[in-house]
Write an enzyme that holds these catalytic residues in place. Structure first.
Site, mmCIF file in Angstrom:
data_model
loop_
_atom_site.group_PDB
_atom_site.id
_atom_site.type_symbol
_atom_site.label_atom_id
_atom_site.label_comp_id
_atom_site.label_asym_id
_atom_site.label_seq_id
_atom_site.Cartn_x
_atom_site.Cartn_y
_atom_site.Cartn_z
ATOM 1 N N LYS A 99 -33.870 -32.788 -13.813
ATOM 2 C CA LYS A 99 -32.580 -33.082 -14.760
ATOM 3 C C LYS A 99 -32.248 -34.550 -14.823
ATOM 4 C CE LYS A 99 -30.314 -28.999 -12.730
ATOM 5 N NZ LYS A 99 -28.875 -28.543 -11.676
ATOM 6 N N SER A 120 -22.889 -26.916 -14.054
ATOM 7 C CA SER A 120 -22.457 -28.018 -14.579
ATOM 8 C C SER A 120 -23.010 -28.028 -15.928
ATOM 9 C CB SER A 120 -23.097 -28.899 -13.710
ATOM 10 O OG SER A 120 -22.574 -28.860 -12.150
ATOM 11 N N ARG A 135 -25.590 -17.604 -7.495
ATOM 12 C CA ARG A 135 -24.913 -17.029 -8.571
ATOM 13 C C ARG A 135 -25.453 -15.539 -8.775
ATOM 14 N NH1 ARG A 135 -24.894 -22.170 -12.013
ATOM 15 N NH2 ARG A 135 -26.912 -21.698 -11.308
ATOM 16 N N HIS A 149 -18.899 -25.095 -7.169
ATOM 17 C CA HIS A 149 -19.014 -25.562 -6.030
ATOM 18 C C HIS A 149 -18.013 -25.581 -5.101
ATOM 19 C CE1 HIS A 149 -21.692 -28.094 -8.843
ATOM 20 N NE2 HIS A 149 -22.509 -27.490 -8.293
HETATM 21 O O1 PNS Z 1 -27.688 -28.876 -8.066
HETATM 22 P P1 PNS Z 1 -29.202 -28.804 -8.157
HETATM 23 O O2 PNS Z 1 -29.752 -29.600 -9.377
HETATM 24 O O3 PNS Z 1 -29.547 -27.353 -8.165
HETATM 25 O O4 PNS Z 1 -29.633 -29.510 -6.820
HETATM 26 C C1 PNS Z 1 -31.092 -29.489 -6.437
HETATM 27 C C2 PNS Z 1 -31.442 -30.411 -5.341
HETATM 28 C C3 PNS Z 1 -30.866 -31.844 -5.665
HETATM 29 C C4 PNS Z 1 -30.701 -29.922 -4.183
HETATM 30 C C5 PNS Z 1 -32.861 -30.421 -5.330
HETATM 31 O O5 PNS Z 1 -33.497 -30.963 -6.311
HETATM 32 C C6 PNS Z 1 -33.339 -31.421 -3.987
HETATM 33 O O6 PNS Z 1 -33.075 -30.741 -2.845
HETATM 34 N N1 PNS Z 1 -33.875 -32.636 -4.284
HETATM 35 C C7 PNS Z 1 -34.324 -33.462 -3.072
HETATM 36 C C8 PNS Z 1 -35.506 -33.521 -3.037
HETATM 37 C C9 PNS Z 1 -35.792 -32.236 -2.062
HETATM 38 O O7 PNS Z 1 -35.850 -32.214 -1.065
HETATM 39 N N2 PNS Z 1 -36.390 -31.279 -2.849
HETATM 40 C C10 PNS Z 1 -36.670 -29.772 -2.237
HETATM 41 C C11 PNS Z 1 -37.930 -29.808 -1.643
HETATM 42 S S1 PNS Z 1 -39.186 -30.185 -2.471
#
Ligand code: PNS
Length: 172
Positions: A42, A130, A92, A18
């Protein structure tokens, strides 16, 4: 006008991968708002305040150009609220592509004015996440160099019995 990006994620916890994306992102944006959002797929190990604390401690060196935030809604709505033009995501390997592509297209459908910008992580972070770091630590694996030292200590506190100090699998 400032070019602002939202860097959303679970950050459970923040890793050196990150930090690599944030460093690269700062060459493109004036300010990056690192935002903890909910990923319904998650189960987090750390609470949101714990994750914020780790971000705050490890992002101190970028003083001024980084803000740490959390929100419980959609990333595009938060981007609008913060006057951000873009969502920053790290890519990645090819394995990330399908999920990231789907999420970027859904975000575009929800708000056409917010662009998703993907940056490639440095090669040394290509295999880290993570989740895999937590799994290694849980079973006693050595995670030196994959997360900041402060974060490593916090992970060890969550897995005090299993890890015995994370001595297994010293990085070669
Ligand atoms: O680190 P991650 O778990 O890959 O991050 C994913 C995250 C938190 C960015 C994604 O789940 C997210 O944006 N959650 C908020 C709800 C949202 O806007 N989802 C995307 C469109 S449905």
């Amino acid at each position: 006008m400032q070019r602002i990006a939202i860097y959303p994620g679970s950050f459970d916890p923040v890793t050196n991968g990150h930090l690599d994306i944030i460093t690269r992102g700062l060459t493109l944006f004036d300010k990056i708002i690192v935002t903890i959002l909910e990923n319904p797929a998650k189960n987090a190990l750390f609470t949101v305040p714990e994750r914020m604390d780790m971000l705050q401690k490890t992002l101190k060196k970028f003083n001024g150009r980084i803000e740490i935030a959390s929100d419980d809604g959609l990333v595009v709505d938060y981007a609008v609220k913060r006057n951000a033009a873009a969502i920053l995501r790290g890519m990645r390997a090819v394995s990330d592509f399908e999920y990231e592509f789907q999420m970027a297209l859904m975000n575009r459908k929800l708000n056409r004015d917010i662009q998703t910008v993907f940056l490639m992580t440095g090669l040394r972070w290509i295999f880290t996440s993570s989740s895999i770091i937590k799994e290694a630590a849980k079973f006693g694996g050595n995670i030196d160099g994959m997360v900041p030292a402060y974060v490593k200590r916090k992970i060890m506190q969550k897995y005090p019995i299993e890890t015995k100090g994370g001595k297994k699998g010293k990085m070669k």
